[in-house]
Design an enzyme around this catalytic site. Structure first.
Site, PDB file in Angstrom:
ATOM      1  N   ASP A 122      20.877 -77.858 -17.686  1.00  0.00           N
ATOM      2  CA  ASP A 122      19.978 -78.285 -18.753  1.00  0.00           C
ATOM      3  C   ASP A 122      20.106 -77.342 -19.952  1.00  0.00           C
ATOM      4  O   ASP A 122      20.158 -76.120 -19.785  1.00  0.00           O
ATOM      5  CB  ASP A 122      18.540 -78.257 -18.207  1.00  0.00           C
ATOM      6  CG  ASP A 122      17.529 -78.762 -19.201  1.00  0.00           C
ATOM      7  OD1 ASP A 122      17.630 -79.944 -19.573  1.00  0.00           O
ATOM      8  OD2 ASP A 122      16.652 -77.985 -19.602  1.00  0.00           O
TER       9      ASP A 122
ATOM     10  N   GLU B 120      24.769 -79.920 -20.333  1.00  0.00           N
ATOM     11  CA  GLU B 120      24.091 -80.598 -21.433  1.00  0.00           C
ATOM     12  C   GLU B 120      24.340 -79.679 -22.617  1.00  0.00           C
ATOM     13  O   GLU B 120      23.697 -78.642 -22.749  1.00  0.00           O
ATOM     14  CB  GLU B 120      22.596 -80.752 -21.153  1.00  0.00           C
ATOM     15  CG  GLU B 120      21.885 -81.543 -22.233  1.00  0.00           C
ATOM     16  CD  GLU B 120      20.363 -81.525 -22.069  1.00  0.00           C
ATOM     17  OE1 GLU B 120      19.740 -82.541 -22.381  1.00  0.00           O
ATOM     18  OE2 GLU B 120      19.799 -80.509 -21.640  1.00  0.00           O
TER      19      GLU B 120
END
Lengths: 704, 100
Positions: free
Chosen positions: A348, A385
């Site tokens: 993330d 990401e």
């Protein structure tokens, strides 16, 4: 042979002790002792605090004697502990000098950063005892799960079809039909469903321990808003207890391992969504959970005057490129691979992992390089990401060493715009369909670096993407200000749910158009859980706080939208059967092996004339299966005609080599069950020269 | 080779794992199959589950069987969720297990 170094040398409070082993960090069972080891660069003293399970007050506090400290590590063995029934924490002494980055407070009891089992939030949604001064409680884990012959599957990354899911949302909803809704065990019960759908990898939204009560508050209508997604780590080594039906017995470790073992037995990999960019401790006003009190200056990126940098948008930023924090991250990832047999990670806000200790992006971030070359992670999927909340956007430029894949946000944006009828995106969408060579052809990255998706947990579900022009996040309690405004969505003529047959047919068709492009594009496709049954979040595009019907999959939709499920299932199978759709490296767009036709070619409404389009919305492509031979057997030719224009058009077909004929596999304009057939049973078409593709429709043909 | 029944107490956890385990192993050492009778047991902890599995691991290479009898539905459920169930055959009663 008995070891000679397991005799106690000290005694305190009735417990026998000896100097511990500094490594490994955390609590480790060694013979009849537990070895406790923790590091802190700036702490002056450390005390081990022991509780009986769930007790508010400790039964013993053992100071680390001077001789139990080596370098910056405090380590101690405690003998004959009934470790199944104890919880432990630490008190750290040291300076409280925020401007210098130190926030030691020996009145706080701190969780072990290496805790592999964490108690305190054992049952989802059970209001914690806020008065308890030790909320997230480290425990000693039984780590001797019997894996038998299981190992990570090492499926080639280009063969994956990823299914992104949330543990609770997947099985909490109506008609989920499981005995243990919202848990790892509940997912295990749904393995036959995943097999039926045909995905071979699940990507679990965060399952590290987090606190669903972090920032919980009442919504405008009175229901409770939670930190339901869990993008806020309490610990990096422990699974979320409340995601286990057995969490109340502290058996979450075994329950998760059993799920992974069962998934592996069915050929399904497991990727964890990991959040190493910040912790649940928030900014200077946040609670002491662990890191802040153990070594604030080590664990967090701090401004010159000791405030927290906030590149995560969540109050603090983990100091990922501090050498000690870097080691902790590597230790965590290795642990999940060795002890849980996890197949991969999705990081993330991974761009933060490439920032230096002052927040500046680095050219060769040592953490990312370490992970790319780590021996234990050598076959583990690493997916970034590739952006952060501080404005760093690295899609296509994330430092990769040929190992890192990325969530391709540009695929999402281009395909959404194309399917809704945007006339200015054709060149972009062509790059995306062919594996984003503009982003990934360099640095030996290849198609396998591109994780393609149309929807993910952030943003609209696919059904909402075709049902709402704008977000509807009122239930989040922020006056609809939260969530992304840039959705590239189109409601097909009516905002929200509709009873109009034409509108609903168009919506289903658009969904089938999306999944057709996703599954026939080069790159790793990722499907958002629930899209295959037309799941709606009622226009909420930021449902991070909704632990209710907004987020939970409504399994009644499996029947209601049976045509969508059927289409997903068959096109996933189609992709998995055709090697031509799953190249690892970019195609030449030429006949470089002299096989009669290029490996890949673009076409317009006239064959071999890609420029021949209506409003840049009619385009076709053909894959020459002879370039995708396996074991000497060539794949079929595949031709995909995309008409995103609002009128029907004829597409002239490229002529196949002698002996081959075009057959129809899918036509999104047709009502189910004529929209798609079982792969291998494609229907021969009479007219081998042209197909008529309805408005806003896709046809997929097979030349065989 | 005969089958012997070993009946546990009300709990099988870390408080008694170290004492229960050797008793089960002693039966296996004698070359007999074991039926672990859990009909009086209402709680099996992580440590307790490991007593059962360890017994199986010792028995299997000797060609011996470890069966479980009288397991409550809750304990059975926990065993299923954590994967410990797959190593055992379950019987309603110890008598039934012995007949098999």
């Amino acid at each position: 042979m008995q070891r000679v170094d397991l005799f106690p040398t000290h005694e305190y409070g009735g417990y026998k002790l000896r100097a511990g082993r500094p490594y490994p960090f955390g609590a480790t069972v060694v013979g009849n002792a537990v070895n406790f080891s923790i590091y802190s660069r700036y702490a002056t003293d450390c005390t081990l605090v022991l509780f009986h399970n769930h007790d508010k007050t400790p039964f013993l506090e053992i100071p680390f004697f001077k001789e139990f400290r080596l370098g910056n590590v405090f380590s101690m063995m405690v003998f004959d502990l009934d470790y199944e029934n104890i919880e432990y924490g630490y008190r750290m002494d040291g300076p409280f000098a925020p401007r210098q980055g130190h926030r030691f407070d020996k009145t706080k009891i701190l969780m072990d950063p290496y805790a592999k089992l964490i108690a305190g939030r054992d049952v989802w949604g059970k209001e914690p005892d806020w008065i308890n001064n030790y909320q997230y409680r480290s425990r000693v884990v039984f780590d001797d799960f019997d894996w038998e012959n299981d190992l990570p599957l090492e499926t080639p990354v280009n063969d994956l079809v990823i299914y992104e899911m949330h543990v609770r949302n997947f099985t909490c909803g109506d008609k989920a039909g499981v005995k243990h809704p919202g848990t790892f065990a509940g997912i295990a019960e749904k393995i036959p469903y995943l097999k039926e759908l045909g995905v071979n990898c699940i990507e679990l939204m965060p399952i590290h321990e987090f606190d669903e009560f972090e920032n919980s508050r009442p919504a405008p209508d009175g229901h409770t808003l939670y930190n339901a997604w869990g993008y806020s780590n309490v610990g990096f080594f422990a699974p979320k207890a409340a995601y286990a039906s057995t969490g109340k017995y502290s058996m979450q470790v075994d329950e998760l391992k059993n799920l992974i073992k069962k998934l592996h037995a069915e050929g399904i990999e497991v990727i964890l969504d990991v959040v190493f960019n910040h912790t649940a401790e928030g900014n200077e006003n946040g609670p002491y959970i662990s890191y802040r009190g153990i070594d604030n200056k080590t664990y967090y990126m701090l401004t010159q005057d000791g405030y927290y940098f906030n590149f995560s948008g969540c109050g603090n930023t983990l100091n990922c490129n501090n050498p000690n924090v870097r080691d902790m991250i590597v230790d965590s990832l290795r642990y999940w691979v060795t002890d849980y047999h996890v197949d991969g990670f999705r990081f993330d806000l991974a761009a933060i992992l490439g920032r230096d200790q002052n927040g500046y992006p680095m050219a060769n971030p040592p953490l990312l390089e370490s992970l790319a070359h780590d021996p234990i992670l050598g076959k583990t999927k690493l997916i970034a990401e590739a952006w952060d909340a501080g404005g760093l956007y690295q899609v296509g430029s994330f430092p990769s060493w040929g190992r890192w894949a990325e969530w391709n946000g540009k695929f999402r944006d281009a395909v959404r715009r194309f399917v809704k009828g945007d006339e200015h995106v054709l060149d972009d969408v062509k790059e995306r369909i062919t594996g984003s060579a503009d982003l990934y052809a360099s640095a030996n990255r290849g198609i396998k670096a591109s994780v393609n998706f149309v929807t993910a947990h952030d943003g609209f579900t696919m059904m909402d993407l075709v049902s709402y022009d704008g977000k509807h996040n009122e239930a989040n309690g922020e006056g609809n200000r939260d969530g992304d405004d840039n959705n590239n969505s189109w409601n097909c003529g009516w905002e929200g749910e509709s009873t109009d047959i034409g509108t609903n047919f168009l919506r289903h068709k658009q969904i089938k158009n999306f999944i057709s492009i996703l599954m026939t594009s080069q790159g790793i496709p990722m499907v958002l859980s629930g899209d295959e049954i037309g799941n709606t979040q009622f226009g909420n595009n930021n449902a991070y706080c909704q632990d209710n019907e907004i987020s939970w999959l409504d399994w009644k939709n499996l029947e209601k939208n049976a045509d969508i499920f059927n289409y997903f299932q068959k096109i996933i199978k189609f992709r998995r059967q055709h090697k031509a759709l799953r190249y690892e490296y970019h195609l030449g767009h030429s006949d470089w092996r002299n096989l009669g036709m290029p490996d890949f070619s673009w076409h317009g409404v006239k064959a071999w004339q890609p420029w021949n389009t209506y409003n840049n919305l009619t385009q076709a492509f053909m894959l020459n299966g002879r370039y995708a031979d396996s074991d000497g057997k060539p794949d079929d030719f595949i031709y995909v005609a995309m008409n995103m224009h609002w009128e029907m058009h004829g597409f002239e077909l490229p002529q196949l080599p002698d002996g081959l004929k075009w057959h129809v596999f899918a036509n999104t304009a047709m009502a189910a069950p004529q929209d798609i057939v079982e792969p291998g049973y494609e229907i021969l078409i009479d007219n081998q020269w042209e197909v008529l593709v309805e408005a806003r429709s896709i046809m997929i043909l097979v030349g065989k | 080779m005969s089958t012997k029944v070993y009946k546990t107490g009300e709990r099988l956890d870390s408080s008694n794992a170290a004492t229960e385990q050797p008793k089960i192993l002693a039966i296996l050492d004698g070359g007999d199959n074991v039926v672990i009778d859990l009909s009086g047991c209402n709680y099996v902890s992580s440590a307790g589950l490991r007593v059962l599995l360890y017994s199986y691991k010792v028995a299997a290479p000797k060609g011996l069987k470890v069966s479980l009898a009288g397991v409550s539905s809750e304990i059975r459920d926990v065993m299923e969720m954590t994967g410990f169930d797959k190593f055992f055959e379950f019987y309603a009663t110890a008598e039934e297990a012995c007949k098999e």
